[in-house]
Design an enzyme around this catalytic site. Structure first.
Site, PDB file in Angstrom:
ATOM      1  N   GLU A  85      -3.016   6.291   1.998  1.00 53.37           N
ATOM      2  CA  GLU A  85      -3.045   7.255   0.893  1.00 53.37           C
ATOM      3  C   GLU A  85      -1.715   7.244   0.141  1.00 53.37           C
ATOM      4  O   GLU A  85      -1.267   8.255  -0.382  1.00 53.37           O
ATOM      5  CB  GLU A  85      -3.408   8.662   1.368  1.00 53.37           C
ATOM      6  N   GLU A 125      -6.950  -2.942   7.700  1.00 48.74           N
ATOM      7  CA  GLU A 125      -8.336  -2.654   7.354  1.00 48.74           C
ATOM      8  C   GLU A 125      -8.849  -3.623   6.277  1.00 48.74           C
ATOM      9  O   GLU A 125      -9.471  -3.218   5.294  1.00 48.74           O
ATOM     10  CB  GLU A 125      -8.485  -1.205   6.903  1.00 48.74           C
ATOM     11  N   GLU A 155      -6.801   4.121  14.898  1.00 49.52           N
ATOM     12  CA  GLU A 155      -6.715   5.310  14.043  1.00 49.52           C
ATOM     13  C   GLU A 155      -7.779   6.303  14.506  1.00 49.52           C
ATOM     14  O   GLU A 155      -8.917   6.258  14.045  1.00 49.52           O
ATOM     15  CB  GLU A 155      -6.918   4.980  12.561  1.00 49.52           C
TER      16      GLU A 155
END
Length: 633
Positions: free
Chosen positions: A135, A194, A274
């Site tokens: 983010e 990811e 995560e």
């Protein structure tokens, strides 16, 4: 050609590295008689540390979202919770904001952070990217990559690979001494992040990264990948030679998720890289919350399965300045509903997690370090800054003249604000639509005619505003970059006015475009140091539209954490003593206060507060500092 690119970066490995911290030298001396190893025991599905079975219980913490003065405090609280490792991202754009200029000092001192973790007793799971998501602005990729408008980031595009080569040739030699086998505390290193979530699915790119990491870190380092809990993500994100791990939260069945990991990694330890203790917030949404009981129950379940678990986040911290991610812009707070609050305070969630960990390993004796002290400093009166030469002050280089619009990237101003100025090409006596027909406002544009504020245009939501005026009237368009896309296929997120503005049937041309160095000017002491230049007669009494406001918080003899609340203000940016605290937007929420770390305040000198309000300040322009334990009310 991909493999030849590795040769291009080897010169950096021959450079003399920095002197090692005393703690690392001591560790190496103590281990001189033995061999330190961290490896995967595929026969018994576990990690081995120095030949003994090892399970890590880790938490994500971002040094770039926490003031350096508080790094030790946060790491100690993690250690006292019972964690034995910290998971750490490295944001490329935080260290190379200008291409070829590297900064690892102050709040960017990665090696100091690693040293503190080492001295605290925490191992490190390192995630150096080059893409991190988190983010964070553009997922950690530097915006100067977009100087090449057709660049394909996160692929084998030669221009992108060369930039990655140059960056990793600087970063990875700094990391290498901290590997566990070299006497440090880094157990494993993630390659990319990811990647299975990205549309490109470029295995040549991942092979190139694997070769780079192996070249700089050696063959014995455990390199791993992390991907979401779907077959597609695991297929495109994994690669032979990189240990495949998975991530998921409390809404997932742990056994089913680990079964998916097993399809791609049949033997070796189970790893949730995560495990989501909370979630992020976007402007205009409700504050995210993940139930404490669900977090603690699932953590216990995974640990009982023998899995190594990293909790994302353990402390979120703050998106200071312009570092928040977007497409739907992430709020300034990265509290994340994590076990440690944005201000580093232990929560009930932390205490519940500690009780779970006690069942699986001995945790340190002694009390949990307390919350940092807070103080309510009261009201601060703010006054509007009026200065006839405002543009000369914040844009001393003057405008670039262009027939057509230029983006932030073309102007080489990557963050913050720019001003676009032109003249009305004809009389518009009746309200006439000013339109961005191709959704070209990236991300918000504040419109004024002859200094009178009319309103705003906003990406995706507000593409038209009505305008009236005389031929030759000056139109100003102040454009705010709200943060670049950090996830998904649209990460090439150019900022500014990226397509034409049309007034009625006229395409507006003949622009003067100003790069605004607001942060540099305020860091230099303005507007407080230039108070004699203020000319009240040169400014409007209106509180509508973009304007600067200034105030001072008098010293109290101490500097404790606090929270800034802008009741009645609309949207803007706040600086304290020249440091950009981030964005406020109480009308959209959910965030209502800004965290102010005590180390930013002076205990003996007046503290300068500067506010850039973009839409409308209250008539009573006072800022109040509060001590609410949450940024969300």
């Amino acid at each position: 050609q991909l493999w030849l690119c590795v040769v291009c970066v080897t010169r950096a490995a021959t450079l003399t590295g920095p002197s090692l911290p005393a703690s690392l030298l001591r560790t190496r001396a103590l281990q001189a008689s033995g061999t330190r190893t961290f490896s995967i025991d595929y026969s018994h599905d576990r990690f081995l540390k120095d030949g003994a079975p090892f399970q890590y219980i880790s938490g994500s913490v971002h040094y770039f979202r926490i003031p350096r003065a508080y790094w030790k405090d946060r790491l100690l609280k993690m250690y006292m919770t019972g964690l034995n490792a910290a998971q750490v991202y490295v944001p490329w754009n935080f260290h190379e904001t200008i291409q070829g200029v590297y900064n690892f000092t102050g709040d960017r001192d990665l090696e100091h952070f690693l040293d503190l973790a080492n001295r605290t007793g925490l191992f490190v799971i390192l995630r150096p990217g080059p893409y991190i998501c988190a983010e964070w602005e553009m997922g950690g990729l530097p915006a100067w990559l977009l100087q090449k408008p057709n660049i394909m980031v996160r692929t084998a595009d030669p221009d992108y690979l060369q930039a990655v080569n140059d960056w990793l040739a600087v970063l990875l030699p700094k990391v290498k001494p901290w590997l566990y086998g070299n006497g440090g505390n880094i157990l494993s290193v993630q390659v990319e992040n990811e990647y299975g979530s990205y549309f490109a699915c470029d295995y040549n790119y991942m092979r190139h990264l694997r070769a780079l990491f192996r070249y700089f870190l050696g063959d014995d380092t455990i390199l791993f990948t992390t991907d979401g809990n779907t077959n597609r993500e695991m297929t495109c994100g994994t690669l032979q030679g990189l240990y495949a791990t998975i991530d998921f939260g409390t809404d997932t069945n742990a056994s089913v998720a680990f079964d998916r990991q097993r399809r791609f990694e049949p033997r070796g330890p189970l790893v949730n890289s995560e495990f989501y203790t909370g979630w992020l917030d976007h402007w205009g949404e409700q504050h995210a919350h993940v139930d404490t009981e669900k977090v603690s129950n699932m953590l216990g379940e995974m640990l009982s399965m023998g899995a190594s678990v990293n909790m994302y986040m353990f402390e979120g911290g703050t998106n200071f300045g312009y570092w928040n991610g977007a497409y739907r812009s992430v709020v300034t707070s990265y509290d994340y509903n994590a076990p440690l609050s944005e201000a580093g305070d232990p929560t009930d969630k932390l205490l519940a997690i500690r009780e779970v960990i006690k069942k699986f390993r001995d945790i340190p004796l002694g009390p949990m370090p307390p919350a940092t002290p807070k103080f309510a400093y009261g009201f601060v009166a703010m006054k509007k800054v009026g200065i006839a030469t405002l543009l000369d002050t914040i844009s001393p280089q003057g405008p670039v003249k262009s027939q057509h619009l230029l983006t932030f990237e073309e102007m080489k101003q990557y963050y913050g604000y720019m001003l676009y100025r032109t003249k009305l090409p004809r009389m518009v006596s009746d309200p006439t639509p000013l339109i961005s027909p191709l959704n070209g406002i990236h991300d918000r544009a504040y419109i004024s005619i002859n200094g009178m504020y009319l309103g705003f245009l906003e990406r995706d939501t507000q593409l038209v505003i009505n305008v009236t005026g005389q031929e030759g009237d000056q139109m100003d368009v102040l454009v705010e970059n709200m943060g670049r896309v950090n996830f998904g296929s649209k990460i090439n997120d150019f900022k500014g006015l990226v397509s034409n503005l049309i007034l009625g049937g006229d395409v507006l041309t003949d622009w003067q475009i100003y790069s605004l160095d607001i942060d540099g000017t305020i860091a230099g002491g303005w507007p407080h140091s230039g108070v004699k230049q203020h000319q009240p007669g040169m400014m409007s009494n209106s509180t509508e539209g973009p304007a600067f406001y200034m105030g001072m918080l008098e010293p109290t003899g101490f500097a404790w954490d606090t929270f800034l609340k802008l009741r009645g203000w609309t949207k803007g940016q706040v600086w304290i003593n020249g440091v950009n605290l981030g964005r406020y937007w109480p009308q959209r929420g959910p965030q209502q206060t800004l965290y102010v770390p005590g180390p930013l305040l002076s205990s003996s000198q007046p503290n300068n507060i500067t506010v850039l309000e973009l839409e409308g300040a209250p008539v009573d322009t006072r800022v109040v500092k509060v001590i609410f334990p949450s940024d969300f009310l």
